[in-house]
Write a protein that holds these residues in place. Structure first.
Motif, PDB file in Angstrom:
ATOM      1  N   UNK A 215       0.793  -1.220   0.000  1.00 30.40           N
ATOM      2  CA  UNK A 215       0.000   0.000   0.000  1.00 30.40           C
ATOM      3  C   UNK A 215       0.826   1.270   0.000  1.00 30.40           C
ATOM      4  N   UNK A 216       2.057   1.228   0.518  1.00 25.87           N
ATOM      5  CA  UNK A 216       2.832   2.453   0.634  1.00 25.87           C
ATOM      6  C   UNK A 216       3.516   2.838  -0.666  1.00 25.87           C
ATOM      7  N   UNK A 217       3.401   2.028  -1.691  1.00 24.10           N
ATOM      8  CA  UNK A 217       4.125   2.316  -2.918  1.00 24.10           C
ATOM      9  C   UNK A 217       3.210   2.662  -4.088  1.00 24.10           C
ATOM     10  N   UNK A 218       1.988   2.979  -3.818  1.00 19.90           N
ATOM     11  CA  UNK A 218       1.052   3.170  -4.913  1.00 19.90           C
ATOM     12  C   UNK A 218       1.464   4.293  -5.835  1.00 19.90           C
ATOM     13  N   UNK A 219       2.120   5.299  -5.293  1.00 12.45           N
ATOM     14  CA  UNK A 219       2.503   6.429  -6.123  1.00 12.45           C
ATOM     15  C   UNK A 219       3.991   6.425  -6.420  1.00 12.45           C
ATOM     16  N   UNK A 220       4.628   5.273  -6.247  1.00 18.78           N
ATOM     17  CA  UNK A 220       5.991   5.121  -6.681  1.00 18.78           C
ATOM     18  C   UNK A 220       7.030   5.732  -5.757  1.00 18.78           C
ATOM     19  N   UNK A 221       6.681   6.199  -4.570  1.00 21.82           N
ATOM     20  CA  UNK A 221       7.652   6.779  -3.667  1.00 21.82           C
ATOM     21  C   UNK A 221       7.585   6.083  -2.325  1.00 21.82           C
ATOM     22  N   UNK A 222       8.753   5.915  -1.686  1.00 18.58           N
ATOM     23  CA  UNK A 222       8.806   5.272  -0.383  1.00 18.58           C
ATOM     24  C   UNK A 222       8.400   6.276   0.668  1.00 18.58           C
TER      25      UNK A 222
ATOM     26  N   UNK B 149     -10.390  -9.143   2.015  1.00 18.99           N
ATOM     27  CA  UNK B 149     -10.088  -9.983   0.872  1.00 18.99           C
ATOM     28  C   UNK B 149      -9.897 -11.415   1.318  1.00 18.99           C
ATOM     29  N   UNK B 150     -10.212 -12.349   0.431  1.00 19.33           N
ATOM     30  CA  UNK B 150     -10.017 -13.763   0.734  1.00 19.33           C
ATOM     31  C   UNK B 150      -8.529 -14.023   0.961  1.00 19.33           C
ATOM     32  N   UNK B 151      -8.101 -14.446   2.161  1.00 17.14           N
ATOM     33  CA  UNK B 151      -6.672 -14.603   2.441  1.00 17.14           C
ATOM     34  C   UNK B 151      -6.002 -15.644   1.559  1.00 17.14           C
ATOM     35  N   UNK B 152      -6.753 -16.618   1.060  1.00 17.69           N
ATOM     36  CA  UNK B 152      -6.153 -17.661   0.235  1.00 17.69           C
ATOM     37  C   UNK B 152      -6.060 -17.280  -1.233  1.00 17.69           C
ATOM     38  N   UNK B 153      -6.486 -16.100  -1.581  1.00 19.05           N
ATOM     39  CA  UNK B 153      -6.506 -15.697  -2.982  1.00 19.05           C
ATOM     40  C   UNK B 153      -5.702 -14.428  -3.182  1.00 19.05           C
ATOM     41  N   UNK B 154      -5.003 -14.363  -4.307  1.00 16.30           N
ATOM     42  CA  UNK B 154      -4.284 -13.145  -4.663  1.00 16.30           C
ATOM     43  C   UNK B 154      -5.067 -12.328  -5.690  1.00 16.30           C
ATOM     44  N   UNK B 155      -6.330 -12.708  -5.931  1.00 18.90           N
ATOM     45  CA  UNK B 155      -7.144 -11.966  -6.879  1.00 18.90           C
ATOM     46  C   UNK B 155      -7.568 -10.627  -6.293  1.00 18.90           C
ATOM     47  N   UNK B 156      -7.686  -9.657  -7.140  1.00 18.64           N
ATOM     48  CA  UNK B 156      -8.192  -8.373  -6.724  1.00 18.64           C
ATOM     49  C   UNK B 156      -7.156  -7.447  -6.121  1.00 18.64           C
ATOM     50  N   UNK B 157      -5.871  -7.776  -6.226  1.00 17.71           N
ATOM     51  CA  UNK B 157      -4.852  -6.907  -5.645  1.00 17.71           C
ATOM     52  C   UNK B 157      -4.907  -5.518  -6.270  1.00 17.71           C
ATOM     53  N   UNK B 158      -4.988  -5.497  -7.602  1.00 22.83           N
ATOM     54  CA  UNK B 158      -4.999  -4.207  -8.293  1.00 22.83           C
ATOM     55  C   UNK B 158      -6.228  -3.399  -7.905  1.00 22.83           C
ATOM     56  N   UNK B 159      -7.381  -4.072  -7.782  1.00 22.36           N
ATOM     57  CA  UNK B 159      -8.606  -3.366  -7.437  1.00 22.36           C
ATOM     58  C   UNK B 159      -8.529  -2.771  -6.036  1.00 22.36           C
ATOM     59  N   UNK B 160      -7.940  -3.515  -5.075  1.00 22.45           N
ATOM     60  CA  UNK B 160      -7.799  -2.982  -3.730  1.00 22.45           C
ATOM     61  C   UNK B 160      -6.873  -1.769  -3.714  1.00 22.45           C
ATOM     62  N   UNK B 161      -5.768  -1.875  -4.453  1.00 28.97           N
ATOM     63  CA  UNK B 161      -4.852  -0.743  -4.509  1.00 28.97           C
ATOM     64  C   UNK B 161      -5.524   0.467  -5.142  1.00 28.97           C
ATOM     65  N   UNK B 162      -6.299   0.210  -6.194  1.00 29.77           N
ATOM     66  CA  UNK B 162      -7.000   1.310  -6.861  1.00 29.77           C
ATOM     67  C   UNK B 162      -7.985   1.977  -5.916  1.00 29.77           C
ATOM     68  N   UNK B 163      -8.696   1.171  -5.138  1.00 31.08           N
ATOM     69  CA  UNK B 163      -9.690   1.738  -4.229  1.00 31.08           C
ATOM     70  C   UNK B 163      -9.030   2.625  -3.181  1.00 31.08           C
ATOM     71  N   UNK B 164      -7.911   2.149  -2.623  1.00 35.98           N
ATOM     72  CA  UNK B 164      -7.208   2.966  -1.639  1.00 35.98           C
ATOM     73  C   UNK B 164      -6.706   4.252  -2.277  1.00 35.98           C
ATOM     74  N   UNK B 165      -6.135   4.122  -3.473  1.00 36.29           N
ATOM     75  CA  UNK B 165      -5.596   5.297  -4.148  1.00 36.29           C
ATOM     76  C   UNK B 165      -6.685   6.324  -4.443  1.00 36.29           C
TER      77      UNK B 165
ATOM     78  N   UNK C  64     -17.366   1.444  -3.853  1.00 34.84           N
ATOM     79  CA  UNK C  64     -16.631   0.449  -4.638  1.00 34.84           C
ATOM     80  C   UNK C  64     -15.930   1.081  -5.834  1.00 34.84           C
ATOM     81  N   UNK C  65     -14.721   1.571  -5.585  1.00 31.14           N
ATOM     82  CA  UNK C  65     -13.939   2.239  -6.621  1.00 31.14           C
ATOM     83  C   UNK C  65     -12.792   1.362  -7.132  1.00 31.14           C
ATOM     84  N   UNK C  66     -12.909   0.053  -6.956  1.00 27.75           N
ATOM     85  CA  UNK C  66     -11.844  -0.852  -7.363  1.00 27.75           C
ATOM     86  C   UNK C  66     -11.581  -0.886  -8.852  1.00 27.75           C
ATOM     87  N   UNK C  67     -12.596  -0.555  -9.660  1.00 27.34           N
ATOM     88  CA  UNK C  67     -12.423  -0.570 -11.119  1.00 27.34           C
ATOM     89  C   UNK C  67     -12.251   0.827 -11.699  1.00 27.34           C
TER      90      UNK C  67
END
Length: 876
Positions: free
Chosen positions: A473-480, A551-567, A663-666
């Motif tokens: 989550x801390x790298x969404x805008x490319x800076x540490x 998010x479903x802990x056993x799934x890596x689906x939706x990573x981009x959507x979660x990041x988009x929503x936070x952003x 729901x801003x994931x998309x």
């Protein structure tokens, strides 16, 4: 004398018979099936293939070349006699065929094996036929792709393939000369050659072009290369089943974007050719199967059947579509549209009318240009919703694509980015490979060092909390960013220079806090389930209620959507957008915490639950609130934001029934000033998706407007947007409601709970807005600002009706402004208000604001005065 006379008559008769037979003999010898690299013949797929050095084969070779053969063959045994031999050449080699003038198919067969020390995989050569360039710097393995790969053998372990190149061109010199020219220092090969007279004028001299300019393109004296020949909806048709021209028709399913988009139908009875003179265009087997867009359980009926085909850039292409109406026995029953490479090729296409009846084989040709920047061509067929046809789907039986020669050339030579490996440059390539390997090792070592340093730095800062791989989550805008936690537990983020960043808003919760708030994710607290996981009702440590999306802990689906929503939610704050309180990223968890919306989704109050029905006024106010939120998204930043998933389950209601978009994931940032759209993969929800966006993969703000129009009809009718259990004409809400709206009878499908409790005039205006939102083309739809203005007007009409029914006649309301028109500006509407001396008064933040005193396109005019509000860095 009599004997002499008799002999003379017999001789004359014999001469006449020979003259009559001679043309047929000549016609029989104008087809050639040549087995290269041998003097023996072979029977393959029902034809006899003659060796290229066999006596009296009517073929002349300019040089002997090398006759090569192999004992290694793991392909289909049927093709073994043809592909175990080849003619190899290290110098120019010409095949000369004596043939009458006419149009001919030339097919070249290549099967890359190792022949007598020559590895066919390493050959490079060019081919020219009667001055027409066919291939240049040609390497068989390098040229294998989706558009020309044919697997041999039916076994799963079949590892060999053959390449068939087919060309069509005119011969006007009574001879065909096929030149094979090896590249310098390399060699070439060919396994088989076939020449078949076309003889039936399969192509017209001029064909219509697609696109805005239209016109026609001349095919006269232009060579063609067959790129695709597909049997749509059916299995592969072998050459022996196309005995006139010995063509192969591939199954089309592997070229479709979604093979399930079209249902397969079959009809083997009484199919004839619409034009009896065109029996060679395609075998009747092609017309016995088809795909139709009728599987509504898979795709919404507005969508298209789509085929994506890889081609060579910077050429013109002839697209031939084969049709045969197999279901309807009268006109105007199936009408659809045809798109070639996202350009309209035909509107109001009725197969029955064009073919002249049912079960009539028919075809249409179109020419399209592919730019130097593209290597794909799209063929799409979809329904035409503007017609009154009974069949709302499209149909296609067969598809062919031909590349047209340019300046006497069909060869495509790839640029520097695809440099070929040749025998003479092996040492150079070896050294380049060694150098690249060393450089790669050095780069990898540097990356490893950076990773080690970074991990050590993170441990020193004590900032990492076992974040899941791939989600930072801390790298969404490319800076540490370094984080600091205050005494209250909320987290602020700083750039290395010490300035507060705006990337993160709200609080970074620990997993312990989240578990405490949800009673360890108690199933009884689940209030919703989405594509990414479950949503829980939680109570935070300050007694604040929250909606917690895990998010479903056993799934890596939706990573981009979660990041988009936070952003997105980190940059947005508006009273009609759901607020993000914080997040948690510990122990491979991805959790978002939102403000709690007490009354759930709009959909749950329309149908499918036991909740009380909403009044007409409540529904209008909810639509207005959602429109305000969307208008803020579209206009609240320099480029705007497109939600991309507007639907009633993403419109949430708080304790006061105020609507908020969620729901801003998309969501996507809108286009820059120099662009009109964002090119992106199609995402959204069936039933709400903009058909123009789906067809062109071009996203605009008007895509949200279309989806919002579907929401408006859903609010009126209180039913699901897609319901396969209903009769065919009612499955799709948008289409069904639009039919009633065009009849000006929307009240006929009104939610029964509203009967007698609404203003008829307000319903008419409401329907006009929804209809305009669902215009086929985005440019014909209103903006969200215009939609909002008219919804406020509808609310005023209804409130005036309520006061009138209550005996209150002191109502000031704007007069009817008529339907929304394309390009109608808000200034014109304001002028209309001023001219009539009337006004609309709306309530915003507890104040009555006059519409005549404000610009409706000004954010302040539509209740979005929160534009300048930024997120509280201390969180909540």
């Amino acid at each position: 004398m009599m004997k002499v006379q008799g002999t003379g008559v017999f001789g004359i008769l014999l001469l006449l018979i020979m003259c009559m037979v001679a043309p047929s003999v000549e016609a029989q010898t104008t087809s050639f099936f040549i087995n290269c690299g041998t003097n023996s013949s072979a029977n393959v797929d029902g034809r006899r293939w003659v060796g290229d050095t066999a006596p009296r084969n009517n073929v002349t070779l300019s040089a002997p070349g090398i006759e090569a053969s192999t004992t290694m063959f793991n392909g289909d045994p049927v093709y073994e006699p043809l592909y175990k031999t080849a003619r190899i050449f290290t110098d120019t080699l010409n095949y000369t065929f004596q043939i009458p003038n006419g149009d001919y198919f030339l097919r070249l067969h290549f099967y890359p094996l190792a022949f007598d020390g020559y590895n066919a995989n390493e050959s490079y050569f060019s081919v020219v036929a009667n001055g027409l360039g066919l291939v240049s710097e040609f390497n068989v393995p390098g040229e294998i792709s989706d558009k020309n790969l044919n697997l041999l053998g039916s076994g799963a372990n079949s590892s060999y393939f053959y390449l068939l190149k087919e060309y069509l061109f005119s011969v006007d010199t009574n001879v065909m000369v096929v030149n094979f020219i090896p590249s310098k220092g390399s060699f070439g090969f060919v396994n088989a050659i076939e020449i078949i007279p076309e003889g039936n004028r399969l192509f017209a001299d001029a064909v219509s072009r697609v696109g805005a300019n239209g016109g026609s393109s001349s095919l006269n004296m232009r060579g063609m290369e067959t790129m695709y020949r597909l049997n749509v909806g059916g299995s592969t048709i072998e050459p022996s089943d196309d005995s006139l021209l010995w063509r192969t028709w591939e199954a089309d399913s592997s070229y479709m974007i979604n093979a399930d988009a079209g249902s397969v139908i079959r009809n083997r009875s009484n199919i004839t050719y619409a034009n009896p003179n065109n029996t060679a265009v395609a075998p009747l087997l092609v017309y016995e199967t088809a795909r139709t867009l009728t599987n509504t359980e898979v795709m919404e009926k507005r969508f298209n059947m789509s085929w994506k085909l890889v081609v060579d850039p910077d050429f013109e292409y002839l697209v031939r579509l084969h049709f045969c109406e197999l279901v309807y026995d009268k006109p105007n029953q199936r009408i659809f549209r045809i798109f070639v490479d996202n350009k309209t090729a035909a509107d109001n296409f009725d197969i029955y009318v064009r073919a002249g009846g049912m079960n009539k084989a028919y075809h249409e040709d179109y020419v399209d240009s592919i730019s130097s920047r593209s290597n794909t061509i799209w063929i799409q067929l979809g329904p035409d919703p503007t017609t009154g046809s009974a069949g709302t789907d499209a149909l296609l039986n067969g598809l062919e694509v031909f590349k047209l020669s340019r300046n006497g050339n069909l060869a495509y030579v790839e640029t520097y980015s695809n440099v070929k490996v040749k025998k003479t440059s092996r040492s150079l390539i070896l050294w380049v490979s060694i150098g690249a390997g060393i450089a790669s090792i050095a780069i990898l070592a540097a990356i490893c060092m950076l990773i080690v340093w970074f991990c050590r730095k993170k441990r020193e800062d004590n900032d990492a909390k076992k974040s899941p791989p791939g989600w930072r989550p801390l790298f969404l805008h490319g800076s540490v960013m370094n984080s600091t936690t205050n005494a209250k537990g909320s987290t602020s983020y700083q750039n290395p220079n010490g300035q507060f960043g705006t990337v993160r808003s709200g609080r970074r919760f620990t997993l312990t806090e989240i578990r405490a708030a949800t009673n360890n994710f108690d199933e009884s607290l689940v209030i919703g389930v989405g594509g990414f996981g479950k949503v829980y009702k939680g109570e935070m440590d300050d007694s604040t209620l929250a909606a917690i999306k895990r998010s479903n802990p056993q799934s890596q689906q939706g990573l981009k959507e979660f990041e988009t929503e936070i952003e997105m939610l980190s940059k947005l704050r508006h009273r009609h957008l759901v607020s993000l309180i914080g997040f948690c990223d510990e122990q491979n968890e991805m959790i978002l915490v939102y403000e709690y919306m007490a009354n759930g989704t709009l959909r749950s109050h329309l149908f499918g639950s036991d909740l009380p029905s909403l009044s007409w006024k409540q529904r209008l106010e909810i639509c207005i609130g959602a429109a305000r939120g969307l208008h803020y998204l579209h206009t609240g930043s320099e480029r705007g934001i497109i939600h991309r998933d507007v639907k009633t389950t993403n419109i949430l209601l708080d304790e006061n029934f105020d609507a908020k978009m969620a729901d801003f994931g998309l969501s996507k940032t809108g286009p820059s000033l120099e662009h009109t759209h964002v090119s992106t993969a199609v995402k959204g929800s069936f039933g709400y998706l903009d058909p123009e966006y789906f067809r062109r993969q071009q996203l605009t703000e008007k895509s949200d407007v279309y989806s919002f129009g579907v929401v408006l009809f859903e609010v009126v009718c209180a039913r699901a947007v897609i319901n396969p259990t209903l009769p065919k004409d009612q499955i799709n809400l948008a289409e069904w409601a639009m039919r009633w709206q065009r009849k000006k009878s929307l009240k006929s499908i009104l939610d029964p709970q509203l009967k007698g409790n609404y203003s008829p005039e307000s319903l008419v205006k409401f329907g006009d807005i929804a209809e305009k939102c669902l215009a086929d083309e985005g440019k014909s739809r209103p903006t969200m600002g215009e939609v909002l203005w008219h919804l406020e007007y509808v609310l005023q009409l209804h409130e005036a009706w309520l006061r009138s029914n209550a005996g209150d006649s002191s109502v000031s309301i704007v007069e009817d402004l008529g339907p929304i028109h394309e390009g109608e500006s808000e200034e014109v509407l304001d002028a209309a208000n001023s001219d009539t001396g009337t006004e609309i008064k709306t309530k915003e933040d507890g104040e009555s604001v006059s519409r005549t005193d404000r610009d409706p396109m000004d954010p302040m005019a539509v209740g979005v005065d929160e534009f300048s509000q930024m997120v509280n860095q201390q969180g909540r």
